[in-house]
Design a protein around this motif. Structure first.
Motif, PDB file in Angstrom:
ATOM      1  N   GLY A 268      12.936 -12.861 -38.751  1.00 52.03           N
ATOM      2  CA  GLY A 268      12.416 -13.813 -39.727  1.00 52.03           C
ATOM      3  C   GLY A 268      13.476 -14.796 -40.183  1.00 52.03           C
ATOM      4  N   TRP A 287       0.864 -15.456 -47.365  1.00 54.66           N
ATOM      5  CA  TRP A 287       0.560 -14.748 -46.118  1.00 54.66           C
ATOM      6  C   TRP A 287       1.445 -13.514 -45.941  1.00 54.66           C
ATOM      7  CZ3 TRP A 287      -3.716 -14.904 -43.667  1.00 54.66           C
ATOM      8  CH2 TRP A 287      -4.473 -16.064 -43.612  1.00 54.66           C
ATOM      9  N   MET A 288       2.674 -13.566 -46.437  1.00 50.26           N
ATOM     10  CA  MET A 288       3.575 -12.424 -46.270  1.00 50.26           C
ATOM     11  C   MET A 288       3.156 -11.222 -47.115  1.00 50.26           C
ATOM     12  SD  MET A 288       5.404 -13.222 -43.806  1.00 50.26           S
ATOM     13  CE  MET A 288       4.090 -14.310 -43.249  1.00 50.26           C
ATOM     14  N   TYR A 289       2.528 -11.480 -48.268  1.00 51.58           N
ATOM     15  CA  TYR A 289       1.946 -10.367 -49.027  1.00 51.58           C
ATOM     16  C   TYR A 289       0.909  -9.645 -48.163  1.00 51.58           C
ATOM     17  CZ  TYR A 289       3.698 -11.909 -53.651  1.00 51.58           C
ATOM     18  OH  TYR A 289       4.468 -12.243 -54.734  1.00 51.58           O
ATOM     19  N   LEU A 291       0.522  -9.682 -44.856  1.00 48.12           N
ATOM     20  CA  LEU A 291       1.115  -9.026 -43.684  1.00 48.12           C
ATOM     21  C   LEU A 291       1.810  -7.720 -44.068  1.00 48.12           C
ATOM     22  CD1 LEU A 291       1.776  -9.095 -40.672  1.00 48.12           C
ATOM     23  CD2 LEU A 291       3.800 -10.468 -41.209  1.00 48.12           C
ATOM     24  N   LEU A 292       2.576  -7.731 -45.154  1.00 47.05           N
ATOM     25  CA  LEU A 292       3.258  -6.508 -45.591  1.00 47.05           C
ATOM     26  C   LEU A 292       2.249  -5.441 -45.990  1.00 47.05           C
ATOM     27  CD1 LEU A 292       5.919  -5.073 -46.199  1.00 47.05           C
ATOM     28  CD2 LEU A 292       5.848  -6.055 -48.497  1.00 47.05           C
ATOM     29  N   SER A 320       8.051  -9.889 -42.585  1.00 44.59           N
ATOM     30  CA  SER A 320       7.333 -10.405 -43.755  1.00 44.59           C
ATOM     31  C   SER A 320       8.247 -10.458 -44.976  1.00 44.59           C
ATOM     32  CB  SER A 320       6.103  -9.534 -44.050  1.00 44.59           C
ATOM     33  OG  SER A 320       6.482  -8.240 -44.472  1.00 44.59           O
ATOM     34  N   TYR A 324       9.290 -13.943 -46.842  1.00 48.90           N
ATOM     35  CA  TYR A 324       8.889 -14.031 -48.245  1.00 48.90           C
ATOM     36  C   TYR A 324      10.084 -14.352 -49.136  1.00 48.90           C
ATOM     37  CZ  TYR A 324       7.857 -12.503 -52.962  1.00 48.90           C
ATOM     38  OH  TYR A 324       7.744 -12.451 -54.330  1.00 48.90           O
TER      39      TYR A 324
END
Length: 405
Positions: A268, A287-289, A291-292, A320, A324
């Motif tokens: 990342g 989006w990273m929330y 994905l995680l 992610s 983030y």
């Protein structure tokens, strides 16, 4: 090479060795606690010890960071952390180190971090152009990731044939290198009329809160980040025990999971740091929330035989987390006045940590009562929902539009 690049090259060299040795020491302590106690409660208490002083002091340390010379703050903070680590090394050398001593060391290191972290983050916008901040955040993630890959692997190796005393002393050497590198650079301090005035803790702490509220959408971004940490922290503490208990793993398998997270974070950070991308930082955060949350959920569903997939999911989680953190840091550094940025970062770190303490206190109970797998699943669903909700908050959407390239 531009001058700001030379300055960062020098700082990053010292920080690399400091972060690497700290990673080795931190994971060696986690391994020592895991094998000595095999208790989720002990790991949770150790994490609280490492966070509580920083979360309380951080409400006010930014006030002094904004007043004092930031380079001096970083040098003194690193030196204090090294001194405390050396004291624990002596206790291990004398073979009298106890669980309480480890908790105390983690708490004292946290005091140093309460000053060092906001000073470092608040210095970045003063050293580089705003257009380069996302790349710098990406490179910082690369350094963190390389250390998170090498640290656990080296800790698992070293703890098998080295005494804890020698491992702890590595952190002292790393801190000395970081302090030495800072002596060779100039870090400017922003103009601050309060520097010569009497310190008024509550008033100046309130100014950090006011500065965040003044920025449309930023207060919502902070609030959802704090809520996310509340759910993420209890799950993240359980990774070593997930491997040890659920998968009957050993020290190397525990470290492999940590390495997988580091490799994901490295990917990342490399993505952000190698060139300028036309990305929207706010959309990335949302989006990273999601994905995680998916990685947590799937990790909890896996059967006992699913360890290889668990490692892969952990690496995706690392991606992610890296994207983030780099995006969130860039948003703050871009939007906040440099004169109060130390306060804002320390305020955020404190308020972000305090609610997560409640989550950590329930970690042992949840893991022992409903199982580690179920804890992962519940945490994953809740974290993912935060990402979904973020897309429908009007002020965050306004902030997202303002970051559109």
């Amino acid at each position: 090479m531009n001058n700001w690049k030379k300055v960062f090259a020098i700082i990053w060299t010292g920080q690399f060795f400091s972060i690497l040795t700290s990673s080795i020491v931190n994971f060696a302590i986690v391994l020592w606690l895991s094998f000595e106690t095999k208790s989720a409660e002990v790991l949770a208490l150790a994490t609280i010890a490492a966070m509580l002083p920083q979360s309380i002091l951080g409400l006010f340390t930014g006030i002094f960071v904004d007043r004092w010379k930031r380079k001096l703050v970083m040098i003194l903070a690193d030196s204090f952390i090294a001194f405390c680590t050396m004291l624990l090394a002596v206790l291990f050398y004398l073979d009298i180190a106890k669980l309480g001593h480890v908790y105390l060391l983690l708490a004292l290191r946290s005091v140093g971090s309460a000053f060092h972290m906001p000073a470092m983050q608040a210095s970045v916008p003063l050293l580089a152009p705003k257009s380069e901040l996302i790349r710098i955040a990406g490179i910082n993630q690369i350094i963190q990731s390389v250390c998170n890959i090498a640290g656990p692997a080296l800790a698992a190796l070293f703890i098998s044939f080295m005494k804890m005393t020698n491992i702890l002393m590595m952190d002292v050497i790393g801190a000395a290198l970081a302090c030495t590198s800072l002596l060779f650079v100039t870090i400017p301090d922003p103009e601050n009329a309060e520097r010569t005035q009497k310190v008024r803790l509550l008033k100046e702490a309130k100014e950090a809160f006011t500065e965040v509220r003044r920025q449309n959408g930023l207060s919502w971004l902070f609030a959802l980040s704090i809520l996310g940490t509340f759910f993420i922290m209890p799950v993240s503490v359980l990774y070593p025990l997930m491997t040890l208990n659920h998968y009957s793993g050993n020290a190397y398998q525990i470290s492999l999971v940590e390495v997988a997270w580091g490799i994901g974070a490295l990917m990342g950070g490399t993505f952000l740091g190698m060139k300028k991308f036309h990305l929207n930082e706010i959309s990335l955060i949302n989006w990273m929330y999601i994905l995680l949350g998916v990685t947590f959920l799937l990790s909890g569903i896996l059967p006992v035989s699913g360890y290889p997939l668990f490692v892969i999911l952990t690496a995706v989680g690392g991606v992610s987390g890296s994207l983030y953190m780099a995006s969130f840091t860039t948003v703050v550094q871009t939007r906040i006045d440099p004169a109060v940025m130390g306060r804002v970062f320390s305020f955020y770190m404190s308020v972000n940590m305090l609610p997560s303490m409640i989550g950590l206190l329930s970690t042992g109970f949840l893991a022992d009562t409903i199982g580690i797998g179920n804890t992962f699943m519940i945490g994953g669903v809740l974290v993912g929902l935060i990402g979904v909700v973020s897309f429908f908050v009007p002020s965050i959407d306004d902030l997202r539009r303002s970051f559109r390239k």
